[in-house]
Scaffold this active site. Structure first.
Site, PDB file in Angstrom:
ATOM      1  CE  LYS A  35      -0.420  -0.164   5.043  1.00 44.28           C
ATOM      2  NZ  LYS A  35      -1.298  -0.577   6.152  1.00 44.28           N
ATOM      3  CE1 TYR A 256      13.743  31.724   5.009  1.00 47.68           C
ATOM      4  CE2 TYR A 256      13.927  29.364   4.599  1.00 47.68           C
ATOM      5  CZ  TYR A 256      13.783  30.657   4.124  1.00 47.68           C
ATOM      6  OH  TYR A 256      13.673  30.886   2.794  1.00 47.68           O
TER       7      TYR A 256
HETATM    8  C1  LIG Z   1      -0.605  -1.606   6.779  1.00 54.51           C
HETATM    9  C2  LIG Z   1      -1.194  -2.872   7.202  1.00 54.51           C
HETATM   10  C3  LIG Z   1      -0.370  -3.951   7.545  1.00 54.51           C
HETATM   11  C4  LIG Z   1       1.138  -3.826   7.632  1.00 54.51           C
HETATM   12  O1  LIG Z   1       1.471  -3.134   8.817  1.00 54.51           O
HETATM   13  P1  LIG Z   1       2.991  -2.894   9.217  1.00 54.51           P
HETATM   14  O2  LIG Z   1       2.922  -2.258  10.554  1.00 54.51           O
HETATM   15  O3  LIG Z   1       3.567  -1.971   8.191  1.00 54.51           O
HETATM   16  O4  LIG Z   1       3.653  -4.205   9.223  1.00 54.51           O
HETATM   17  C5  LIG Z   1      -0.975  -5.144   7.855  1.00 54.51           C
HETATM   18  N1  LIG Z   1      -2.314  -5.279   7.833  1.00 54.51           N
HETATM   19  C6  LIG Z   1      -3.146  -4.258   7.521  1.00 54.51           C
HETATM   20  C7  LIG Z   1      -4.614  -4.466   7.534  1.00 54.51           C
HETATM   21  C8  LIG Z   1      -2.612  -3.022   7.200  1.00 54.51           C
HETATM   22  O5  LIG Z   1      -3.428  -2.017   6.896  1.00 54.51           O
END
Ligand SMILES: *Cc1c(COP(=O)(O)O)cnc(C)c1O
Length: 365
Positions: A35, A256
């Site tokens: 994702k 800055y």
């Molecule tokens: C993002 C996600 C994961 C992976 O989580 P991590 O903490 O990056 O290992 C697993 N399951 C679901 C449903 C997620 O949304």
């Protein structure tokens, strides 16, 4: 010459981390969670390093199409399921497995015309209170799905809220385990932290594990454990070069707001990286950085296109010297993205996924 900033995706490190996670959850099948465009790495760029996974898990239908366009014929799972009824057509066409977390998604399936029945992952809210059916309503949702001709196979899924923290997974696991007693179907519960911390538990690791962040070489429970302690390697390097080298007199202020004042004459490097590249603007003076592979610190506020670093520990640094914002330097020195994130009050996840579009990316290894 293009602006001297570059991100590198390390294919070998992706492979290595996948292997490490397999060892942490022996016998389980492994989703590569891609994702957010493979946690900022780019799905197409990360694919070679991740194709040894058993499936790809993601949220966005357009990203699912990109994974199929790469020639992947194995499982793809939509972790949030579909967002509207017509998304189910794409699921049928591309054979996407999808989460079902609410009644509306079951209604849509019941109305969906398809020749190919779907595989769905029925999501339980076991305590995170984000997505999923409550334990009380879970078995009824299962029964509804099981009665649909549109559904071929039901798997059982939940997500831990604190697998990386002190609370751990025991409470949520007990709820999930109790509620799913006797229900047929494969099970998937573990994110990165749960795989690394509890993956040796055969019941808990289940049939499929879903590590995301650890695949990308960041420790899910930093600073309790570093990525190195977990045996993970950085999969993304953000590097740039020095645009200028200045000596700032005692009393001189840098950047800055004049947030940093030199107490003595200080050699200061100006780096071609700023918050518009995805480097966190809130990273304070003292955030670790490597120059020529030598550890030093940032000075003052991060600008849009530049930031300043202390060159006192790196006397040989000159205009053009290599700066590693996170990842691996040319001399092999490693600066964990987790350390940088921690200094900025955030997590590796946010830095990776915030890598800006304007930064060119190469794939190595
Ligand atoms: C993002 C996600 C994961 C992976 O989580 P991590 O903490 O990056 O290992 C697993 N399951 C679901 C449903 C997620 O949304």
């Amino acid at each position: 010459m293009p602006r001297p900033i570059l991100a590198t995706v390390h294919t070998d490190a992706l492979r290595h981390n996948l292997q490490r996670l397999r060892e942490a959850a022996p016998g389980a099948r492994l989703w590569a969670v891609v994702k957010a465009d493979a946690y900022g790495h780019g799905i197409e760029r990360a694919f070679e390093g991740l194709r040894g996974a058993d499936g790809f898990a993601l949220l966005d239908l357009a990203e699912a199409e990109r994974v199929r366009a790469l020639g992947w014929r194995g499982p793809i799972l939509l972790l949030e399921g579909v967002f509207e009824p017509r998304d189910l057509e794409l699921c049928s066409r591309l054979n996407l497995w999808h989460a079902v977390h609410c009644d509306e998604q079951i209604d849509w399936l019941a109305m969906h015309k398809t020749h190919q029945p779907h595989r769905v992952f029925l999501k339980m809210n076991s305590g995170m209170n984000r997505l999923g059916f409550s334990p009380e309503r879970y078995r009824a949702a299962y029964a509804r799905l099981a009665a649909l001709p549109q559904v071929e196979e039901i798997s059982l899924i939940t997500h831990f809220a604190d697998a990386d923290g002190d609370r751990g997974v025991a409470e949520q696991w007990a709820v999930f385990d109790r509620t799913t007693q006797g229900l047929p179907g494969e099970r998937s519960v573990c994110n990165s932290a749960a795989v690394l911390r509890y993956g040796q538990d055969g019941a808990l690791r289940g049939d499929w594990v879903r590590p995301g962040i650890a695949t990308y070489g960041s420790s899910p429970d930093y600073p309790a454990h570093t990525a190195e302690q977990w045996g993970l390697r950085p999969t993304m390097t953000l590097s740039a070069r020095l645009l200028a080298v200045n000596t700032v007199a005692a009393g001189g202020r840098i950047g800055y707001g004049g947030a940093f004042t030199a107490e003595q004459p200080t050699r200061v490097g100006v780096v071609a990286c700023g918050y518009a590249d995805g480097y966190p603007r809130v990273a304070p003076t003292g955030t670790p950085v490597l120059v020529n592979g030598v550890r030093t610190r940032t000075l003052g506020r991060v600008s849009m296109d530049m930031l300043a670093v202390d060159l006192d520990p790196v006397p040989d640094a000159v205009l053009g010297s290599e700066v590693t914002l996170w990842g691996v330097a040319a001399n092999g020195a490693v600066l964990s993205i987790d350390e940088v994130a921690h200094a900025a009050g955030t997590v590796g996840y946010e830095l990776m996924t915030a890598l800006a579009r304007r930064v060119p990316v190469v794939v190595q290894g």
